[in-house]
Design an enzyme around this catalytic site. Structure first.
Site, PDB file in Angstrom:
ATOM      1  N   LYS A 113       0.820  -1.215   0.000  1.00  0.00           N
ATOM      2  CA  LYS A 113       0.000   0.000   0.000  1.00  0.00           C
ATOM      3  C   LYS A 113       0.857   1.270   0.000  1.00  0.00           C
ATOM      4  CE  LYS A 113      -4.220  -2.122   1.603  1.00  0.00           C
ATOM      5  NZ  LYS A 113      -3.821  -3.532   1.772  1.00  0.00           N
TER       6      LYS A 113
HETATM    7  C1  PLP Z   1      -4.539  -4.630   1.270  1.00  0.00           C
HETATM    8  C2  PLP Z   1      -3.784  -5.868   1.100  1.00  0.00           C
HETATM    9  C3  PLP Z   1      -4.183  -6.855   0.182  1.00  0.00           C
HETATM   10  C4  PLP Z   1      -5.443  -6.713  -0.647  1.00  0.00           C
HETATM   11  O1  PLP Z   1      -5.354  -5.699  -1.602  1.00  0.00           O
HETATM   12  P1  PLP Z   1      -6.689  -5.082  -2.228  1.00  0.00           P
HETATM   13  O2  PLP Z   1      -6.242  -3.970  -3.110  1.00  0.00           O
HETATM   14  O3  PLP Z   1      -7.499  -4.593  -1.055  1.00  0.00           O
HETATM   15  O4  PLP Z   1      -7.377  -6.169  -2.962  1.00  0.00           O
HETATM   16  C5  PLP Z   1      -3.387  -7.968   0.060  1.00  0.00           C
HETATM   17  N1  PLP Z   1      -2.285  -8.147   0.807  1.00  0.00           N
HETATM   18  C6  PLP Z   1      -1.879  -7.229   1.707  1.00  0.00           C
HETATM   19  C7  PLP Z   1      -0.666  -7.485   2.516  1.00  0.00           C
HETATM   20  C8  PLP Z   1      -2.603  -6.060   1.873  1.00  0.00           C
HETATM   21  O5  PLP Z   1      -2.200  -5.157   2.755  1.00  0.00           O
END
Ligand code: PLP
Length: 463
Positions: A113
């Site tokens: 993220k």
């Molecule tokens: C947020 C997240 C996901 C999922 O991603 P999305 O964009 O919400 O589908 C997968 N793995 C990790 C470690 C995350 O933080």
């Protein structure tokens, strides 16, 4: 670039307003009115370029043309990715002869993220400073978004951030990464409930238009278009490194809120030759069920060792519905009304067929996730986190063509989930040096009931 709401009843906005607004006023999500196109020659020209240069070329049509100049945007990109501890920003590692791991976890909070949120922080700063404004950011997190959003906003003059997390349901590392940020513009709230409860409270705040205006509410969660946009970049860099556009590439993506995989679909719509887009879910498999049968029915959240994917309502799926229903906002609104009234909707046969042409999907059990962490450690000497393992397993089950490179998105550093990883590999995954003292740092957070009025008065009191 103009942006339209998926529900068709909110005003069209330019990039700056979409960035600051998050959710549209009709409850929908913003999407670009037309998708910019990159030719194969454009994509081929990315070969050998830095991540930052590709990022500029991929995102420029979404961002520039309004008040953000090309020079300013290039500088914003350069600042955003200077916090990553790997020069390639998102390096590829080889797992097997034609299988690749895309390491998205070299940012400040060790999760993918950061790729979007480090950029978002600098975009917010730029736009708000120019307008002489301040905003209040409220978000909900199942773990990673929280710390990544806090790192994006901390110590900035342009914003205060209130972050809700489900009490006792995020890992110790995840909680500490949020609550040890002592900056005066950061408020952490532990809510009695699960992630969907937190997210519902945030959604309710956005739908409370007078309150929303009173506090100049804004979001950095995965409904923000700018996040999806920032995530399209690494599909281009990884595909080009493996031979695109002269060859197709496949992707397997550990999925929760559908933002990361949707970014892959956007890259494909822009012209990147992607063969397979695999939606990998843990046992919270609403997306796999929806893409298999057309039935999107909200169940109850079941905790797993990949907690950032423990969700039932997948917000960005609404953007896909907009595409599946050819941009008809009335159709999207009808389905979303069904969802809020009865907890489910059913996609029509034409929409389902279309979705199945774009995506493969696979649910992965806890047992399979654990076995995958073990197998990867034993066979390739790599330590992967449980979210990544879900994607790796789904790829091995759904790979339709061994001759096409398969890229599996690695969404978190294994040290974010040390208990499960150590149990399976026998080795304790080390936090990087800059975070080694995380567990000694003091924490700051408050408790909150699962109650909208309590949240509103907490925010009013602290602003
Ligand atoms: C947020 C997240 C996901 C999922 O991603 P999305 O964009 O919400 O589908 C997968 N793995 C990790 C470690 C995350 O933080």
């Amino acid at each position: 670039m103009k942006y339209v709401s998926s529900r068709g009843q909110a005003p069209e906005l330019g990039f700056e307003d979409v960035l600051l607004t998050g959710l549209a006023r009709d409850g929908g999500l913003y999407l670009p009115a037309t998708m910019p196109q990159l030719s194969h020659d454009d994509i081929r020209s990315f070969r050998g370029m830095s991540y930052q240069d590709v990022a500029f070329r991929v995102m420029r049509p979404f961002v520039c043309g309004g008040s953000i100049s090309e020079d300013d945007f290039a500088e914003i990109i350069s600042k955003a990715y200077s916090t990553f501890r790997h020069k390639a920003v998102v390096p590829l590692a080889q797992l097997d002869h034609n299988e690749w791991i895309l390491e998205l976890f070299h940012g400040p909070t060790l999760a993918f993220k950061d790729v979007a949120l480090q950029l978002l922080g600098h975009l917010f700063d730029h736009v708000l400073t120019k307008q002489g404004r301040k905003v209040t950011i409220v978000g909900a997190t199942s773990g990673d978004t929280g710390s990544a959003a806090i790192e994006c906003i901390r110590d900035r003059a342009c914003a205060e951030i209130f972050m809700l997390h489900p009490k006792g349901r995020v890992s110790d590392v995840q909680r500490k990464q949020m609550t040890t940020v002592l900056s005066p513009n950061v408020y952490n709230l532990a809510v009695d409930g699960n992630f969907d409860d937190c997210q519902a409270m945030v959604k309710a705040l956005f739908n409370d238009l007078p309150f929303r205006d009173e506090i100049t509410l804004s979001a950095v969660n995965s409904i923000n278009w700018a996040r999806v946009m920032a995530q399209t970049v690494y599909y281009f860099t990884s595909a080009v490194a493996l031979g695109a556009p002269d060859r197709e590439i496949s992707y397997s993506v550990p999925t929760g809120n559908f933002g990361d995989i949707y970014a892959g679909y956007v890259a494909q719509q822009m012209g990147l030759p992607i063969k397979q887009l695999i939606v990998a879910t843990n046992r919270n498999d609403i997306l796999t069920r929806a893409l298999t049968t057309g039935d999107y029915t909200v169940g109850t959240v079941s905790p797993t060792i990949s907690p950032s994917m423990d969700i039932q309502v997948s917000s960005n799926f609404e953007r896909l519905l907009y595409n599946l229903y050819d941009g008809n906002g009335d159709d999207v609104r009808r389905l979303m009304d069904d969802l809020s009234q009865s907890g489910s909707f059913t996609m029509g046969p034409a929409a389902l067929r279309k979705a199945q042409n774009i995506f493969d999907s696979q649910q992965v059990s806890e047992k399979e996730t654990k076995a995958t962490i073990k197998a990867v450690f034993n066979q390739s000497a790599m330590t992967i986190d449980p979210h990544t393992a879900v994607g790796v397993k789904a790829a091995s089950m759904k790979n339709a063509d061994q001759a096409t490179p398969m890229v599996m998105l690695s969404t978190a550093h294994p040290a974010k989930f040390p208990e499960s990883v150590e149990k399976l590999t026998g080795e304790h995954p080390q936090l990087p040096a800059h975070m080694a003292d995380l567990f000694e740092r003091p924490e700051k957070y408050d408790h909150l009931d699962h109650d909208l009025d309590a949240l509103k008065s907490y925010i009013r009191k602290n602003l």
